[in-house]
Design a protein around this motif. Structure first.
Motif, PDB file in Angstrom:
ATOM      1  N   ASN A 121      67.066 -90.921  29.390  1.00 18.21           N
ATOM      2  CA  ASN A 121      68.295 -90.426  28.753  1.00 18.21           C
ATOM      3  C   ASN A 121      68.272 -88.900  28.687  1.00 18.21           C
ATOM      4  N   ILE A 122      68.191 -88.273  29.857  1.00 18.46           N
ATOM      5  CA  ILE A 122      68.003 -86.827  29.963  1.00 18.46           C
ATOM      6  C   ILE A 122      69.056 -86.049  29.179  1.00 18.46           C
ATOM      7  N   PHE A 123      70.300 -86.480  29.253  1.00 21.86           N
ATOM      8  CA  PHE A 123      71.385 -85.721  28.622  1.00 21.86           C
ATOM      9  C   PHE A 123      71.671 -86.191  27.188  1.00 21.86           C
ATOM     10  N   ASN A 124      70.759 -86.983  26.644  1.00 23.80           N
ATOM     11  CA  ASN A 124      70.840 -87.417  25.246  1.00 23.80           C
ATOM     12  C   ASN A 124      72.177 -88.079  24.935  1.00 23.80           C
ATOM     13  N   GLU A 125      72.588 -89.007  25.785  1.00 29.59           N
ATOM     14  CA  GLU A 125      73.797 -89.788  25.536  1.00 29.59           C
ATOM     15  C   GLU A 125      73.633 -90.567  24.233  1.00 29.59           C
ATOM     16  N   LYS A 126      74.577 -90.405  23.339  1.00 29.86           N
ATOM     17  CA  LYS A 126      74.512 -91.066  22.038  1.00 29.86           C
ATOM     18  C   LYS A 126      75.446 -92.264  22.058  1.00 29.86           C
ATOM     19  N   TYR A 127      74.857 -93.444  22.058  1.00 33.90           N
ATOM     20  CA  TYR A 127      75.658 -94.655  22.198  1.00 33.90           C
ATOM     21  C   TYR A 127      75.123 -95.756  21.289  1.00 33.90           C
ATOM     22  N   LYS A 128      75.991 -96.735  21.033  1.00 33.41           N
ATOM     23  CA  LYS A 128      75.647 -97.860  20.170  1.00 33.41           C
ATOM     24  C   LYS A 128      75.637 -99.138  20.984  1.00 33.41           C
ATOM     25  N   GLN A 129      74.713-100.021  20.641  1.00 32.76           N
ATOM     26  CA  GLN A 129      74.703-101.352  21.228  1.00 32.76           C
ATOM     27  C   GLN A 129      75.490-102.339  20.369  1.00 32.76           C
ATOM     28  N   TYR A 130      75.534-102.078  19.086  1.00 29.19           N
ATOM     29  CA  TYR A 130      76.258-102.944  18.149  1.00 29.19           C
ATOM     30  C   TYR A 130      76.504-102.158  16.878  1.00 29.19           C
ATOM     31  N   GLU A 131      77.650-102.413  16.240  1.00 27.69           N
ATOM     32  CA  GLU A 131      77.944-101.738  14.986  1.00 27.69           C
ATOM     33  C   GLU A 131      78.498-102.732  13.979  1.00 27.69           C
ATOM     34  N   TYR A 132      77.972-102.681  12.767  1.00 31.14           N
ATOM     35  CA  TYR A 132      78.463-103.466  11.640  1.00 31.14           C
ATOM     36  C   TYR A 132      79.054-102.450  10.669  1.00 31.14           C
ATOM     37  N   ALA A 133      80.300-102.065  10.931  1.00 31.05           N
ATOM     38  CA  ALA A 133      80.906-100.945  10.219  1.00 31.05           C
ATOM     39  C   ALA A 133      81.045-101.219   8.735  1.00 31.05           C
ATOM     40  N   ALA A 134      81.260-102.466   8.350  1.00 31.38           N
ATOM     41  CA  ALA A 134      81.506-102.792   6.943  1.00 31.38           C
ATOM     42  C   ALA A 134      80.321-102.434   6.055  1.00 31.38           C
ATOM     43  N   ILE A 135      79.113-102.510   6.593  1.00 26.99           N
ATOM     44  CA  ILE A 135      77.935-102.183   5.783  1.00 26.99           C
ATOM     45  C   ILE A 135      77.219-100.938   6.313  1.00 26.99           C
ATOM     46  N   HIS A 136      77.917-100.186   7.192  1.00 28.34           N
ATOM     47  CA  HIS A 136      77.418 -98.887   7.671  1.00 28.34           C
ATOM     48  C   HIS A 136      76.062 -99.013   8.378  1.00 28.34           C
ATOM     49  N   GLN A 137      75.962 -99.968   9.271  1.00 26.33           N
ATOM     50  CA  GLN A 137      74.737-100.135  10.045  1.00 26.33           C
ATOM     51  C   GLN A 137      75.091-100.332  11.517  1.00 26.33           C
ATOM     52  N   ALA A 138      74.189 -99.905  12.385  1.00 31.19           N
ATOM     53  CA  ALA A 138      74.407-100.042  13.822  1.00 31.19           C
ATOM     54  C   ALA A 138      73.072-100.136  14.535  1.00 31.19           C
ATOM     55  N   ILE A 139      73.094-100.773  15.687  1.00 25.15           N
ATOM     56  CA  ILE A 139      71.950-100.766  16.591  1.00 25.15           C
ATOM     57  C   ILE A 139      72.209 -99.664  17.603  1.00 25.15           C
ATOM     58  N   LEU A 140      71.380 -98.666  17.617  1.00 22.41           N
ATOM     59  CA  LEU A 140      71.597 -97.479  18.427  1.00 22.41           C
ATOM     60  C   LEU A 140      70.827 -97.557  19.740  1.00 22.41           C
ATOM     61  N   GLY A 141      71.396 -96.944  20.784  1.00 18.85           N
ATOM     62  CA  GLY A 141      70.740 -96.906  22.072  1.00 18.85           C
ATOM     63  C   GLY A 141      69.548 -95.964  22.084  1.00 18.85           C
ATOM     64  N   GLU A 142      68.767 -96.038  23.151  1.00 19.37           N
ATOM     65  CA  GLU A 142      67.551 -95.229  23.269  1.00 19.37           C
ATOM     66  C   GLU A 142      67.893 -93.745  23.295  1.00 19.37           C
ATOM     67  N   PRO A 143      67.184 -92.916  22.543  1.00 13.42           N
ATOM     68  CA  PRO A 143      67.485 -91.485  22.522  1.00 13.42           C
ATOM     69  C   PRO A 143      66.862 -90.762  23.711  1.00 13.42           C
ATOM     70  N   GLN A 144      67.172 -89.490  23.827  1.00 19.68           N
ATOM     71  CA  GLN A 144      66.507 -88.640  24.814  1.00 19.68           C
ATOM     72  C   GLN A 144      65.003 -88.655  24.552  1.00 19.68           C
ATOM     73  N   THR A 145      64.236 -88.891  25.619  1.00 21.01           N
ATOM     74  CA  THR A 145      62.792 -89.022  25.477  1.00 21.01           C
ATOM     75  C   THR A 145      62.095 -88.368  26.663  1.00 21.01           C
ATOM     76  N   PHE A 146      61.156 -87.481  26.393  1.00 25.68           N
ATOM     77  CA  PHE A 146      60.348 -86.865  27.431  1.00 25.68           C
ATOM     78  C   PHE A 146      58.903 -87.346  27.285  1.00 25.68           C
ATOM     79  N   GLY A 147      58.221 -87.472  28.419  1.00 24.23           N
ATOM     80  CA  GLY A 147      56.863 -87.970  28.367  1.00 24.23           C
ATOM     81  C   GLY A 147      56.011 -87.491  29.519  1.00 24.23           C
ATOM     82  N   LEU A 148      54.713 -87.740  29.402  1.00 23.11           N
ATOM     83  CA  LEU A 148      53.720 -87.399  30.415  1.00 23.11           C
ATOM     84  C   LEU A 148      52.986 -88.663  30.830  1.00 23.11           C
ATOM     85  N   GLY A 149      52.521 -88.676  32.057  1.00 19.67           N
ATOM     86  CA  GLY A 149      51.767 -89.815  32.535  1.00 19.67           C
ATOM     87  C   GLY A 149      50.725 -89.413  33.555  1.00 19.67           C
TER      88      GLY A 149
END
Length: 759
Positions: free
Chosen positions: A726-754
């Motif tokens: 997610n190089i450009f840090n796209e902010k997205y939801k997989q699911y939202e339960y708006a009535a109780i202010h909760q959501a399942i959020l997508g993977e954030p921007q992540t950098f790593g080494l290997g």
């Protein structure tokens, strides 16, 4: 979508504009479709010889794109998409658990080395990509070949086999900025050269997590997992042609629940993910999988094969369902299932006729042990109706019911249930191709399935709170309130039941027919028609403590395919076009007592249509491009509930949940500078509805584009690389339960080494 469209446009232009001097460049540096052997249809054919829509993820792609989990494959495959969490996915818009929120059988299954993985264990079972040779996504009904739970398709994972000629090993270390650490290793080679080999692999992952719990401390989605696999291959010289491969896979996973909610009523919640539940949100999975594959060639082009598998999955899932610091609701479920399969298959091949005939046995036994604390909305309409039936006028009855609900807004219930289950399936199946001419081929197949399933349930429901004081409306109304209190206790008591069971038996005949035409050596078209099904069963109505039977659902799928190569084989372009009609779909119907008065019924019919197009191009030495696009349109055509149903959800004219109309993916690989490698890839998914019914527009999550990359340096024995998700840090939801202010959020921007080594 601009960045992704630009990437695909560049890839397409480069593929079609291969310079003349490059056409003579070697093409064997990148595995092409002619090199890829697909096995999901029980026959060893190349991808170009297979009319079924199959997307293949090779071990080379797994390494180049640094794919870690099966969810990474979901997101990079046309017309394949994750739902929410880690266990759900859709193929051509159809969820692996069905689309009508009813029924217990799967609509699509995941297989590892020939063994089916129970849906309850998918988010932590043996589905990670370390030491995997190939992943095949079979899109569209596979009921003729796969039978059980394959109406939408199937996913076939094949791990690497031992080598019989030399010893080798692999090891890898990954680290990300979010403190996710993975250590992987594999070693294998001959114990007896050319006869007996072994391969051992292990992966250990420790992930700090992203969702910080500010009530309990720590991270809800912290993860520790261990995946161990051993494989033995035996090809005895004393029995020429015999091949035996035995494998054992052991997974121990202790981490977050299959999905994790984050609060959306706090600032900058994408970059500062928090939860507030007072109860643990965890999923612990113990999975053991053993498989034995035997094959032996007989005379005259015949080959006999046997696949035996045994799987034990133990899952413990707990979650705070209210998500607040108060101790209001919680779920504690335990699943224990054992699955045994046995397949015998006879394959035949000569110049004109090729095919197979097989027999299949499947047995799954186990149980769900549910322990929940839930709140049921106090049914004011039911209370008012009962008061009117006992002589109160409508206005007074409604006034008393409303006052009572103000004292007891919800009915707290401690609910436990034991639900043992046994499913047995026996089947005969066949699939064949016959060449009428050198170009024209007939395709045919069948499957006869006989299933018997036994479902049982025992429930205990107890009132888990304090009833209103009988005098809260004054002593004159005390007798009435006392009666209502007793009615509430009776309502809860009615949800308890002694052990009851129900057995169902089903037979299904699933034909398949088609025709294939080789117009040139590089251009083939085919058309097939086949029937698929999803088995019936029995479902429990929690409020009434009844077992209610429901019937199977069936579909017909019509599919055309194109397989082609261009520019001297440097460009491969494949496509499939499909239309499916679906009848007697299993959906959930409600019957009015309360929110738990529901069970599965056959009440819907639908259709879907669309296409997949996939392209691969070798642009020049060391550079290749690939892209795919999937499109699907889904629609419930009719929806007729049984008499007595009070459901307000009308499916007619609506779309399937989690069915993106467009899925696109693409990428580029490059090798340069005497050892440097690079990959950039992107995937796009249009918006989806996370709910069903006429108001599904309010349950919509937006489209998203995710771009990933990897840059490294490789020698013959070691490699170093950096990667980004997610190089450009796209902010997205997989699911939202708006009535109780909760959501399942997508993977954030992540950098790593290997780093990796190979010897």
């Amino acid at each position: 979508m601009f960045r992704f469209s630009a990437l695909l446009s560049s890839a397409a232009m480069a593929a079609l504009a291969v310079p003349a001097h490059a056409q003579g460049a070697p093409v064997d540096e990148v595995s092409g479709p002619d090199d890829i052997i697909v096995t999901g249809e029980k026959s060893a054919r190349t991808l170009q010889e297979t009319p079924t829509s199959i997307a293949v993820t090779t071990s080379e792609k797994i390494e180049r794109e640094n794919l870690i989990t099966i969810q990474d494959v979901y997101n990079r495959t046309a017309n394949l998409s994750e739902t929410y969490g880690s266990s759900g996915f859709t193929i051509r818009g159809v969820s692996n658990t069905g689309v009508g929120a009813g029924g217990q059988a799967d609509a699509a299954s995941v297989y590892v080395d020939g063994a089916p993985i129970p849906k309850w264990a998918l988010y932590g079972g043996p589905t990670d990509m370390w030491d995997v040779q190939q992943v095949e996504v079979l899109r569209g009904p596979q009921s003729t070949i796969q039978g059980l739970n394959a109406l939408a398709g199937g996913i076939v994972i094949t791990s690497k086999n031992p080598a019989l000629d030399r010893w080798s090993g692999d090891a890898r270390v990954l680290w990300t900025e979010h403190d996710d650490r993975t250590f992987s290793a594999a070693i294998g080679g001959p114990i007896i050269r050319d006869e007996l080999g072994v391969r051992l692999s292990a992966e250990r992952r420790a992930d700090r997590g992203l969702v910080r719990n500010v009530t309990r401390g720590g991270y809800d989605d912290a993860l520790k997992s261990l995946n161990l696999r051993g494989k033995v291959m035996w090809t005895p010289s004393a029995i020429p042609g015999l091949e035996a491969v035995a494998s054992y896979n052991r997974v121990r996973r202790d981490g977050g629940y299959l999905y994790e909610y984050s609060r959306t009523d706090v600032p900058d919640y994408f970059d500062h993910r928090i939860s507030t539940g007072d109860q643990p949100s965890r999923g612990k999975i113990d999975s053991d999988l053993a498989v034995l594959n035997l094959s032996y060639p007989l005379a005259g082009g015949l080959k006999l094969s046997s696949v035996t598998s045994w799987n034990r999955s133990k899952v413990h899932s707990v979650i705070d369902t209210d998500g607040t610091p108060e101790d209001i609701q919680a779920i504690d479920n335990r699943y224990l299932y054992r699955t045994l399969t046995q397949e015998l298959r006879l394959n035949y091949e000569d110049e004109r006729l090729s095919g197979l005939l097989g027999a299949w046995y499947y047995r799954r036994t186990g149980a769900i042990d549910q322990n929940s604390r839930v709140n049921i909305a106090t049914p004011t309409a039911t209370i008012a109706g009962l008061l009117q039936a006992n002589g109160f006028n409508a206005a007074t009855a409604q006034s008393i019911a409303t006052a009572y609900a103000a004292q007891l807004p919800v009915i707290p219930v401690a609910y436990s249930a034991e639900q043992p289950e046994k499913v047995e399936t026996m089947a005969l199946f066949g699939d064949a191709r016959f060449k009428l001419t050198d170009r024209l081929t007939l395709i045919g197949g069948f499957r006869f399935d006989h299933e018997r399933n036994r479902y049982a349930a025992e429930t205990v429901a107890a009132f888990n709170g304090t009833l209103p004081d009988v005098n809260f409306m004054g002593t004159a109304y005390a007798p009435v309130i006392s009666v209502i209190n007793q009615g509430v206790l009776g309502l809860v008591s009615d949800a308890s039941s002694p052990l009851a069971s129900n057995s169902r038996t089903f037979n299904a005949f699933l034909p398949k027919a088609g025709i294939s035409m080789d117009w040139t050596p590089d251009l083939t078209t085919a058309f097939t028609v086949q029937r698929a099904y999803r088995s019936g069963g029995s479902s429990q109505n929690p409020a009434r403590a009844e077992l209610v039977p429901y019937d199977p659902e069936f579909s017909w799928n019509y599919e055309g395919s194109l397989r082609s190569k261009w520019l001297g084989g440097r460009l491969t372009l494949n496509a499939n076009l499909f239309y499916m009609e679906w009848k007697d779909q299993q959906v959930t119907a409600y019957f009015g007592l309360n929110a738990y008065d529901y069970n599965t019924v056959n009440a819907a019919g639908s259709h879907l249509y669309g296409f997949e197009v996939e392209a691969n191009a070798a642009v020049a030495t060391g550079i290749d491009l690939y892209a795919s696009v999937g499109h699907v349109r889904t629609r419930f055509d009719d929806f007729t509930l049984p008499t007595g149903a009070t459901s307000t959800v009308d499916l007619q004219g609506t779309q399937f949940p989690y069915a993106p109309r467009w899925t696109l993916s693409g990428g580029a690989n490059a090798q340069f500078g005497g050892g440097f490698t690079a990959n950039v890839n992107a995937n796009y998914r249009t918006s989806v509805y996370t709910g069903v019914g006429q108001d599904q527009a309010q349950y919509k999550v937006s489209a998203r584009t995710v771009v990933n990359g990897k840059l490294g340096y490789e020698t013959g024995n070691w490699s170093l690389f950096v990667f980004a998700r997610n190089i450009f840090n796209e902010k997205y939801k997989q699911y939202e339960y708006a009535a109780i202010h909760q959501a399942i959020l997508g993977e954030p921007q992540t950098f790593g080494l290997g780093a990796g080594v190979h010897w």
